[in-house]
Scaffold this motif. Structure first.
Motif, PDB file in Angstrom:
ATOM      1  N   GLU A  81       6.286 -27.249 -25.438  1.00 15.43           N
ATOM      2  CA  GLU A  81       5.286 -26.421 -24.771  1.00 15.43           C
ATOM      3  C   GLU A  81       4.145 -27.283 -24.227  1.00 15.43           C
ATOM      4  O   GLU A  81       3.636 -27.045 -23.125  1.00 15.43           O
ATOM      5  CB  GLU A  81       4.733 -25.386 -25.746  1.00 15.43           C
ATOM      6  N   GLU A  82       3.760 -28.296 -24.991  1.00 18.11           N
ATOM      7  CA  GLU A  82       2.699 -29.204 -24.545  1.00 18.11           C
ATOM      8  C   GLU A  82       3.138 -29.991 -23.312  1.00 18.11           C
ATOM      9  O   GLU A  82       2.335 -30.260 -22.420  1.00 18.11           O
ATOM     10  CB  GLU A  82       2.335 -30.166 -25.675  1.00 18.11           C
ATOM     11  N   LYS A  83       4.411 -30.338 -23.276  1.00 19.81           N
ATOM     12  CA  LYS A  83       4.924 -31.044 -22.100  1.00 19.81           C
ATOM     13  C   LYS A  83       4.932 -30.122 -20.887  1.00 19.81           C
ATOM     14  O   LYS A  83       4.641 -30.557 -19.769  1.00 19.81           O
ATOM     15  CB  LYS A  83       6.329 -31.582 -22.388  1.00 19.81           C
ATOM     16  N   GLU A  84       5.263 -28.846 -21.106  1.00 23.10           N
ATOM     17  CA  GLU A  84       5.247 -27.871 -20.014  1.00 23.10           C
ATOM     18  C   GLU A  84       3.854 -27.733 -19.412  1.00 23.10           C
ATOM     19  O   GLU A  84       3.681 -27.646 -18.194  1.00 23.10           O
ATOM     20  CB  GLU A  84       5.703 -26.500 -20.531  1.00 23.10           C
ATOM     21  N   LYS A  85       2.855 -27.717 -20.279  1.00 23.76           N
ATOM     22  CA  LYS A  85       1.470 -27.507 -19.842  1.00 23.76           C
ATOM     23  C   LYS A  85       0.759 -28.821 -19.524  1.00 23.76           C
ATOM     24  O   LYS A  85      -0.443 -28.814 -19.261  1.00 23.76           O
ATOM     25  CB  LYS A  85       0.705 -26.751 -20.933  1.00 23.76           C
ATOM     26  N   ASN A  86       1.520 -29.930 -19.606  1.00 21.79           N
ATOM     27  CA  ASN A  86       0.966 -31.265 -19.334  1.00 21.79           C
ATOM     28  C   ASN A  86      -0.134 -31.673 -20.316  1.00 21.79           C
ATOM     29  O   ASN A  86      -0.920 -32.580 -20.040  1.00 21.79           O
ATOM     30  CB  ASN A  86       0.408 -31.351 -17.909  1.00 21.79           C
ATOM     31  N   THR A  87      -0.180 -31.005 -21.471  1.00 25.04           N
ATOM     32  CA  THR A  87      -1.154 -31.378 -22.500  1.00 25.04           C
ATOM     33  C   THR A  87      -0.867 -32.758 -23.048  1.00 25.04           C
ATOM     34  O   THR A  87      -1.782 -33.529 -23.360  1.00 25.04           O
ATOM     35  CB  THR A  87      -1.125 -30.351 -23.651  1.00 25.04           C
ATOM     36  N   LEU A  88       0.410 -33.077 -23.158  1.00 29.27           N
ATOM     37  CA  LEU A  88       0.808 -34.375 -23.700  1.00 29.27           C
ATOM     38  C   LEU A  88       0.361 -35.507 -22.787  1.00 29.27           C
ATOM     39  O   LEU A  88      -0.074 -36.567 -23.246  1.00 29.27           O
ATOM     40  CB  LEU A  88       2.328 -34.409 -23.905  1.00 29.27           C
ATOM     41  N   ARG A  89       0.452 -35.292 -21.488  1.00 25.00           N
ATOM     42  CA  ARG A  89      -0.002 -36.305 -20.535  1.00 25.00           C
ATOM     43  C   ARG A  89      -1.518 -36.485 -20.618  1.00 25.00           C
ATOM     44  O   ARG A  89      -2.034 -37.597 -20.474  1.00 25.00           O
ATOM     45  CB  ARG A  89       0.387 -35.895 -19.111  1.00 25.00           C
ATOM     46  N   THR A  90      -2.213 -35.394 -20.880  1.00 19.63           N
ATOM     47  CA  THR A  90      -3.661 -35.474 -21.031  1.00 19.63           C
ATOM     48  C   THR A  90      -4.031 -36.313 -22.248  1.00 19.63           C
ATOM     49  O   THR A  90      -4.958 -37.125 -22.213  1.00 19.63           O
ATOM     50  CB  THR A  90      -4.270 -34.066 -21.181  1.00 19.63           C
ATOM     51  N   LEU A  91      -3.281 -36.114 -23.331  1.00 15.86           N
ATOM     52  CA  LEU A  91      -3.507 -36.913 -24.536  1.00 15.86           C
ATOM     53  C   LEU A  91      -3.248 -38.386 -24.263  1.00 15.86           C
ATOM     54  O   LEU A  91      -3.953 -39.264 -24.768  1.00 15.86           O
ATOM     55  CB  LEU A  91      -2.586 -36.427 -25.666  1.00 15.86           C
ATOM     56  N   MET A  92      -2.231 -38.664 -23.461  1.00 13.37           N
ATOM     57  CA  MET A  92      -1.892 -40.045 -23.141  1.00 13.37           C
ATOM     58  C   MET A  92      -3.035 -40.731 -22.410  1.00 13.37           C
ATOM     59  O   MET A  92      -3.399 -41.863 -22.710  1.00 13.37           O
ATOM     60  CB  MET A  92      -0.622 -40.096 -22.290  1.00 13.37           C
ATOM     61  N   THR A  93      -3.606 -40.031 -21.435  1.00 17.21           N
ATOM     62  CA  THR A  93      -4.692 -40.619 -20.649  1.00 17.21           C
ATOM     63  C   THR A  93      -5.979 -40.733 -21.459  1.00 17.21           C
ATOM     64  O   THR A  93      -6.893 -41.452 -21.068  1.00 17.21           O
ATOM     65  CB  THR A  93      -4.968 -39.767 -19.391  1.00 17.21           C
ATOM     66  N   SER A  94      -6.060 -40.025 -22.588  1.00 15.25           N
ATOM     67  CA  SER A  94      -7.249 -40.123 -23.441  1.00 15.25           C
ATOM     68  C   SER A  94      -7.089 -41.211 -24.495  1.00 15.25           C
ATOM     69  O   SER A  94      -7.810 -41.239 -25.481  1.00 15.25           O
ATOM     70  CB  SER A  94      -7.542 -38.771 -24.115  1.00 15.25           C
ATOM     71  N   SER A  95      -6.115 -42.078 -24.308  1.00 15.93           N
ATOM     72  CA  SER A  95      -5.851 -43.252 -25.154  1.00 15.93           C
ATOM     73  C   SER A  95      -5.463 -42.917 -26.588  1.00 15.93           C
ATOM     74  O   SER A  95      -5.749 -43.670 -27.515  1.00 15.93           O
ATOM     75  CB  SER A  95      -7.066 -44.201 -25.157  1.00 15.93           C
TER      76      SER A  95
END
Length: 244
Positions: A81-95
């Motif tokens: 679900e996080e991948k669907e909402k791009n939450t995981l990518r946001t976490l990635m960019t937040s180091s």
């Protein structure tokens, strides 16, 4: 070794905890408790005075179902679900590094599964000695950790919640069915003894006979499976570009 930011760790744990208590996922631990309760009633009416002897089996089924449904399915679907909402990518960019994400994702679900596993003892009316309680909490927690990490591994591969369900279903059937039918075939029994769910069922099932022990081989298998699943997840997390 990568450093861990407690601020990031707590933030991830909070988000994951809220997700687990959402209407999409909270039904799974409730279902495990309800299923064990119904099994206890059915076996109790069928077995009569011998119902107490089946408490260990009912408890083991409930624990395995909790590990598979709450640990594997819910974690995989939540990550998807996080991948669907791009939450995981946001976490990635937040180091957020892989270890922080790993621990932050695992802590809430393990806590939830431990609570459910304790509730299951009272639901099934299983009477445990102090030593049996210790062994029960030890092996169920180790198996829950493995289940949660396996769910995270599936979540890495799943593109959305639908695919997460499709991918985890065969694994759930294997992890639940093999231990349940291990008593009917020697080969199946050997396979079950190598699965974390099979070990849990065997140890809890022995409680009915007053046995309170776990052999060193089974304990080592649980530990090895945890270590292997951790390494696989961290490798996949980095390989799939979720870690900068």
């Amino acid at each position: 070794m990568k450093s861990i930011s407690m601020r990031k760790l707590m933030a991830i744990s909070e988000v994951k905890g809220k997700a687990l208590f959402s209407k999409n996922f909270i039904i799974m631990p409730i279902f495990s408790i309800g299923f064990a309760f119904v099994m206890k009633l059915v076996y109790g009416s069928m077995a009569g005075d011998e119902a107490g002897n089946l408490s260990g089996y009912v408890l083991s089924i409930g624990v395995v179902m909790n590990i598979c449904m709450s640990g594997i399915y819910c974690v995989a679907a939540s990550l998807a679900e996080e991948k669907e909402k791009n939450t995981l990518r946001t976490l990635m960019t937040s180091s957020v590094n892989g270890l922080e994400f790993f621990l932050g994702s695992l802590i809430p679900v393990i806590g939830m599964m431990i609570v459910v596993n304790v509730i299951l003892v009272f639901v099934t009316q299983m009477s445990l000695t102090a030593m049996q309680w210790f062994i029960y909490l030890l092996i169920s927690t180790l198996a829950s950790i493995t289940g949660g990490i396996v769910g995270m591994i599936f979540g890495i591969f799943a593109k959305n919640q639908v695919s997460a369900s499709t991918m985890t279903t065969p694994a759930l059937l294997v992890l639940m069915m093999i231990p349940m039918f291990s008593g009917f075939n020697e080969v199946v029994e050997k396979i079950s003894q190598c699965l974390f769910t099979g070990i849990v069922m065997d140890v809890i099932g022995d409680f009915t006979g007053g046995i309170a022990s776990i052999d060193i081989v089974s304990l080592m298998i649980l530990i090895v499976e945890i270590i292997a699943s951790i390494l696989i997840f961290l490798y996949l997390y980095k390989k799939n570009g979720f870690e900068a």
